[in-house]
Design an enzyme around this catalytic site. Structure first.
Site, PDB file in Angstrom:
ATOM      1  N   CYS A 165       2.312  46.821  -8.175  1.00 52.12           N
ATOM      2  CA  CYS A 165       1.158  46.200  -7.506  1.00 52.12           C
ATOM      3  C   CYS A 165       1.614  45.578  -6.197  1.00 52.12           C
ATOM      4  O   CYS A 165       2.465  44.692  -6.178  1.00 52.12           O
ATOM      5  CB  CYS A 165       0.534  45.148  -8.422  1.00 52.12           C
ATOM      6  SG  CYS A 165      -0.706  44.133  -7.593  1.00 52.12           S
ATOM      7  N   CYS A 195       1.222  41.779  -6.041  1.00 54.70           N
ATOM      8  CA  CYS A 195       2.209  41.101  -6.892  1.00 54.70           C
ATOM      9  C   CYS A 195       3.541  41.008  -6.146  1.00 54.70           C
ATOM     10  O   CYS A 195       4.206  39.966  -6.165  1.00 54.70           O
ATOM     11  CB  CYS A 195       2.410  41.855  -8.204  1.00 54.70           C
ATOM     12  SG  CYS A 195       1.164  41.525  -9.463  1.00 54.70           S
ATOM     13  N   ASN A 218     -13.868  41.994  -2.575  1.00 53.52           N
ATOM     14  CA  ASN A 218     -14.377  43.324  -2.894  1.00 53.52           C
ATOM     15  C   ASN A 218     -13.983  43.653  -4.325  1.00 53.52           C
ATOM     16  O   ASN A 218     -12.852  43.385  -4.739  1.00 53.52           O
ATOM     17  CB  ASN A 218     -13.792  44.371  -1.937  1.00 53.52           C
ATOM     18  CG  ASN A 218     -14.245  44.144  -0.504  1.00 53.52           C
ATOM     19  OD1 ASN A 218     -15.378  43.737  -0.266  1.00 53.52           O
ATOM     20  ND2 ASN A 218     -13.364  44.401   0.447  1.00 53.52           N
ATOM     21  N   HIS A 259      -8.147  39.268  -4.614  1.00 52.08           N
ATOM     22  CA  HIS A 259      -7.856  38.621  -3.335  1.00 52.08           C
ATOM     23  C   HIS A 259      -9.155  38.258  -2.650  1.00 52.08           C
ATOM     24  O   HIS A 259     -10.175  38.916  -2.834  1.00 52.08           O
ATOM     25  CB  HIS A 259      -7.000  39.519  -2.428  1.00 52.08           C
ATOM     26  CG  HIS A 259      -7.571  40.887  -2.201  1.00 52.08           C
ATOM     27  ND1 HIS A 259      -7.477  41.895  -3.144  1.00 52.08           N
ATOM     28  CD2 HIS A 259      -8.246  41.423  -1.158  1.00 52.08           C
ATOM     29  CE1 HIS A 259      -8.063  42.989  -2.691  1.00 52.08           C
ATOM     30  NE2 HIS A 259      -8.555  42.726  -1.486  1.00 52.08           N
ATOM     31  N   HIS A 283     -10.831  37.553   1.061  1.00 54.35           N
ATOM     32  CA  HIS A 283     -10.731  37.683   2.512  1.00 54.35           C
ATOM     33  C   HIS A 283     -11.373  36.443   3.130  1.00 54.35           C
ATOM     34  O   HIS A 283     -12.503  36.095   2.781  1.00 54.35           O
ATOM     35  CB  HIS A 283     -11.515  38.897   3.001  1.00 54.35           C
ATOM     36  CG  HIS A 283     -11.069  40.221   2.460  1.00 54.35           C
ATOM     37  ND1 HIS A 283     -10.350  41.126   3.210  1.00 54.35           N
ATOM     38  CD2 HIS A 283     -11.234  40.807   1.245  1.00 54.35           C
ATOM     39  CE1 HIS A 283     -10.116  42.227   2.488  1.00 54.35           C
ATOM     40  NE2 HIS A 283     -10.649  42.061   1.297  1.00 54.35           N
TER      41      HIS A 283
HETATM   42  P1  AMP Z   1      -9.631  45.359  -0.177  1.00 51.91           P
HETATM   43  O1  AMP Z   1     -10.075  46.603   0.554  1.00 51.91           O
HETATM   44  O2  AMP Z   1     -10.710  44.346  -0.378  1.00 51.91           O
HETATM   45  O3  AMP Z   1      -8.905  45.707  -1.455  1.00 51.91           O
HETATM   46  O4  AMP Z   1      -8.627  44.633   0.786  1.00 51.91           O
HETATM   47  C1  AMP Z   1      -7.274  44.958   0.865  1.00 51.91           C
HETATM   48  C2  AMP Z   1      -6.795  44.411   2.180  1.00 51.91           C
HETATM   49  O5  AMP Z   1      -5.390  44.369   2.139  1.00 51.91           O
HETATM   50  C3  AMP Z   1      -7.189  45.257   3.395  1.00 51.91           C
HETATM   51  O6  AMP Z   1      -7.952  44.460   4.291  1.00 51.91           O
HETATM   52  C4  AMP Z   1      -5.830  45.685   3.977  1.00 51.91           C
HETATM   53  O7  AMP Z   1      -5.838  45.725   5.378  1.00 51.91           O
HETATM   54  C5  AMP Z   1      -4.914  44.603   3.431  1.00 51.91           C
HETATM   55  N1  AMP Z   1      -3.514  44.970   3.307  1.00 51.91           N
HETATM   56  C6  AMP Z   1      -2.999  46.090   2.735  1.00 51.91           C
HETATM   57  N2  AMP Z   1      -1.660  46.054   2.757  1.00 51.91           N
HETATM   58  C7  AMP Z   1      -1.311  44.886   3.347  1.00 51.91           C
HETATM   59  C8  AMP Z   1      -0.069  44.256   3.645  1.00 51.91           C
HETATM   60  N3  AMP Z   1       1.112  44.831   3.360  1.00 51.91           N
HETATM   61  N4  AMP Z   1      -0.082  43.049   4.266  1.00 51.91           N
HETATM   62  C9  AMP Z   1      -1.252  42.464   4.572  1.00 51.91           C
HETATM   63  N5  AMP Z   1      -2.455  42.988   4.289  1.00 51.91           N
HETATM   64  C10 AMP Z   1      -2.496  44.189   3.690  1.00 51.91           C
END
Ligand code: AMP
Length: 112
Positions: free
Chosen positions: A3, A6, A85, A98, A100
């Site tokens: 993950c 994680c 989401n 998570h 946002h």
């Molecule tokens: P979601 O689409 O709601 O699952 O959001 C996942 C978010 O994680 C997206 O906005 C991605 O841009 C962000 N994301 C993915 N990988 C990373 C990372 N390594 N560091 C920071 N943000 C990330």
């Protein structure tokens, strides 16, 4: 478990941190969708909003208790939006709960 969040929460993958304590981590989104776009995660794995229960919901309260200070530390001064989401139609791409935090400009009224 393989993950991404994680691993970020454990410090195994680096992130641009805004805030951390023993239970949660806030870091800048790698692909920001607003001038300020921060993600807040519990370090412990919870897959999504669908997996919040009476047993683990304390961490969600803790996250929301910290969000105002996190937003301020990230430079947000005039309000923000908090989004989680969930699942396929919610376009959840990372299966670790998570939140946002989006701000730094007047956001569109329409959310979908
Ligand atoms: P979601 O689409 O709601 O699952 O959001 C996942 C978010 O994680 C997206 O906005 C991605 O841009 C962000 N994301 C993915 N990988 C990373 C990372 N390594 N560091 C920071 N943000 C990330």
């Amino acid at each position: 478990m393989d993950c991404l969040f994680c691993k970020i929460g454990a410090g195994d993958i680096p992130s641009n941190k805004v805030y951390e304590d023993e239970k949660i981590l806030a870091f800048h989104d790698i692909a920001p969708q607003a001038p300020v776009h921060v993600l807040v995660i519990p370090r412990a794995h919870i897959a999504s909003a669908n997996d919040v229960t009476a047993t683990n919901s304390e961490i969600v309260a803790h996250i929301f208790t910290c969000i105002p200070a996190i937003a301020k530390k990230a430079g947000i001064t005039n309000g923000y939006r908090v989004i989680t989401n969930c699942g396929e139609d919610g376009c959840q791409s990372v299966k670790h709960l998570h939140f946002h935090i989006l701000g730094g400009k007047k956001l569109p009224e329409n959310m979908g």
